[in-house]
Design a protein around this motif. Structure first.
Motif, mmCIF file in Angstrom:
data_model
loop_
_atom_site.group_PDB
_atom_site.id
_atom_site.type_symbol
_atom_site.label_atom_id
_atom_site.label_comp_id
_atom_site.label_asym_id
_atom_site.label_seq_id
_atom_site.Cartn_x
_atom_site.Cartn_y
_atom_site.Cartn_z
ATOM 1 N N GLU A 13 -1.250 -2.567 6.108
ATOM 2 C CA GLU A 13 -2.298 -1.752 5.481
ATOM 3 C C GLU A 13 -3.395 -1.408 6.482
ATOM 4 O O GLU A 13 -3.911 -0.290 6.503
ATOM 5 C CB GLU A 13 -2.910 -2.472 4.274
ATOM 6 N N LYS A 16 -2.070 1.272 8.711
ATOM 7 C CA LYS A 16 -2.065 2.543 7.972
ATOM 8 C C LYS A 16 -3.466 3.150 7.930
ATOM 9 O O LYS A 16 -3.634 4.347 8.157
ATOM 10 C CB LYS A 16 -1.573 2.309 6.535
ATOM 11 N N THR A 17 -4.462 2.332 7.669
ATOM 12 C CA THR A 17 -5.841 2.812 7.618
ATOM 13 C C THR A 17 -6.280 3.351 8.971
ATOM 14 O O THR A 17 -6.900 4.415 9.049
ATOM 15 C CB THR A 17 -6.788 1.678 7.171
ATOM 16 N N ASP A 20 -4.476 6.620 9.644
ATOM 17 C CA ASP A 20 -4.940 7.639 8.707
ATOM 18 C C ASP A 20 -6.342 8.149 9.040
ATOM 19 O O ASP A 20 -6.642 9.322 8.845
ATOM 20 C CB ASP A 20 -4.909 7.075 7.283
ATOM 21 N N THR A 21 -7.206 7.285 9.566
ATOM 22 C CA THR A 21 -8.599 7.668 9.803
ATOM 23 C C THR A 21 -8.914 8.003 11.256
ATOM 24 O O THR A 21 -9.993 8.523 11.530
ATOM 25 C CB THR A 21 -9.553 6.555 9.348
ATOM 26 N N ALA A 63 4.121 1.216 8.769
ATOM 27 C CA ALA A 63 2.864 1.894 8.445
ATOM 28 C C ALA A 63 2.998 3.409 8.570
ATOM 29 O O ALA A 63 2.584 4.155 7.679
ATOM 30 C CB ALA A 63 1.738 1.385 9.343
ATOM 31 N N VAL A 64 3.582 3.880 9.669
ATOM 32 C CA VAL A 64 3.681 5.333 9.858
ATOM 33 C C VAL A 64 4.719 5.953 8.921
ATOM 34 O O VAL A 64 4.572 7.110 8.529
ATOM 35 C CB VAL A 64 3.951 5.720 11.333
ATOM 36 N N GLU A 66 5.151 5.042 5.847
ATOM 37 C CA GLU A 66 4.432 5.212 4.584
ATOM 38 C C GLU A 66 3.467 6.392 4.636
ATOM 39 O O GLU A 66 3.119 6.947 3.601
ATOM 40 C CB GLU A 66 3.682 3.929 4.221
ATOM 41 N N LEU A 67 3.044 6.782 5.845
ATOM 42 C CA LEU A 67 2.151 7.940 6.011
ATOM 43 C C LEU A 67 2.917 9.223 6.322
ATOM 44 O O LEU A 67 2.314 10.266 6.576
ATOM 45 C CB LEU A 67 1.143 7.666 7.138
ATOM 46 N N ASN A 68 4.250 9.139 6.329
ATOM 47 C CA ASN A 68 5.128 10.278 6.624
ATOM 48 C C ASN A 68 4.904 10.853 8.024
ATOM 49 O O ASN A 68 4.980 12.065 8.230
ATOM 50 C CB ASN A 68 4.979 11.377 5.568
ATOM 51 N N VAL A 69 4.622 9.984 8.988
ATOM 52 C CA VAL A 69 4.538 10.392 10.387
ATOM 53 C C VAL A 69 5.934 10.217 10.971
ATOM 54 O O VAL A 69 6.474 9.116 10.968
ATOM 55 C CB VAL A 69 3.504 9.538 11.166
ATOM 56 N N LYS A 115 -1.802 13.065 12.777
ATOM 57 C CA LYS A 115 -0.561 12.542 12.211
ATOM 58 C C LYS A 115 0.688 13.244 12.753
ATOM 59 O O LYS A 115 1.731 13.242 12.119
ATOM 60 C CB LYS A 115 -0.612 12.590 10.692
#
Length: 177
Positions: A13, A16-17, A20-21, A63-64, A66-69, A115
């Motif tokens: 997580e 991912k954060t 994402d940021t 992590a990536v 889940e972020l669709n990278v 991303k």
């Protein structure tokens, strides 16, 4: 759930954060660094507002995903450290490029910007970008140039008018203002 699974989930997580940021991220293979070199690198990155973490490839992949990278899997082999640029997208690339040129011990694997995965050449291009302040100064200079030209033209017209009035006054034998 076991504590081990929960700690892994928390770490994923966190990754991912960060992904994402962040403005950008640069993945490097850090093999060969001494503790002193690693400490010096971390200090430089911290001063520039860059978050630097040594991470497990499987955690990064989860992590990536889940972020669709996409496109990162081929770069996730061997030891991986990630420099996350939170404010300046070029900062991690610039610092790492300079450090690698100086020490010749690390290698850039790839980068992430908005991303999207970028290759080593993309990371080098990002490192070669001028700083945000320089770009703003150039833009303001470009915006200021037409106004400066207009002022010069208008000033020239007023000067010519003043010269003409002085010439007329001199012809009459009087002095103008």
């Amino acid at each position: 759930m076991s504590k081990n699974y929960e700690s892994k989930a928390v770490l994923i997580e966190e990754i991912k954060t960060l992904v994402d940021t962040c403005q950008s991220a640069v993945l490097v293979d850090y093999r060969g660094l001494t503790v002193e070199e690693d400490t010096a690198l971390r200090k430089k990155l911290r001063e520039a507002g860059v978050t630097y973490k040594v991470l497990k490839n499987t955690y990064i992949k989860r992590a990536v995903d889940e972020l669709n990278v996409t496109g990162l899997d081929e770069h996730l082999n061997g030891p991986t450290a990630v420099a996350f640029g939170m404010t300046d997208p070029a900062a991690p690339a610039k610092i790492l490029k300079e450090f690698i040129a100086d020490k010749k011990k690390m290698t850039v694997k790839c980068g992430i910007v908005d991303k999207q995965v970028i290759d080593v050449k993309g990371v080098e291009a990002l490192a070669d970008l001028p700083s945000r302040e320089v770009l703003i100064a150039k833009m303001l200079g470009s915006m200021n140039a037409p106004i400066t030209g207009l002022v010069s033209v208008l000033g020239g017209t007023v000067r010519k008018l003043l010269y003409a009035l002085n010439a007329v006054a001199d012809a009459k034998g009087e002095t103008a203002a």
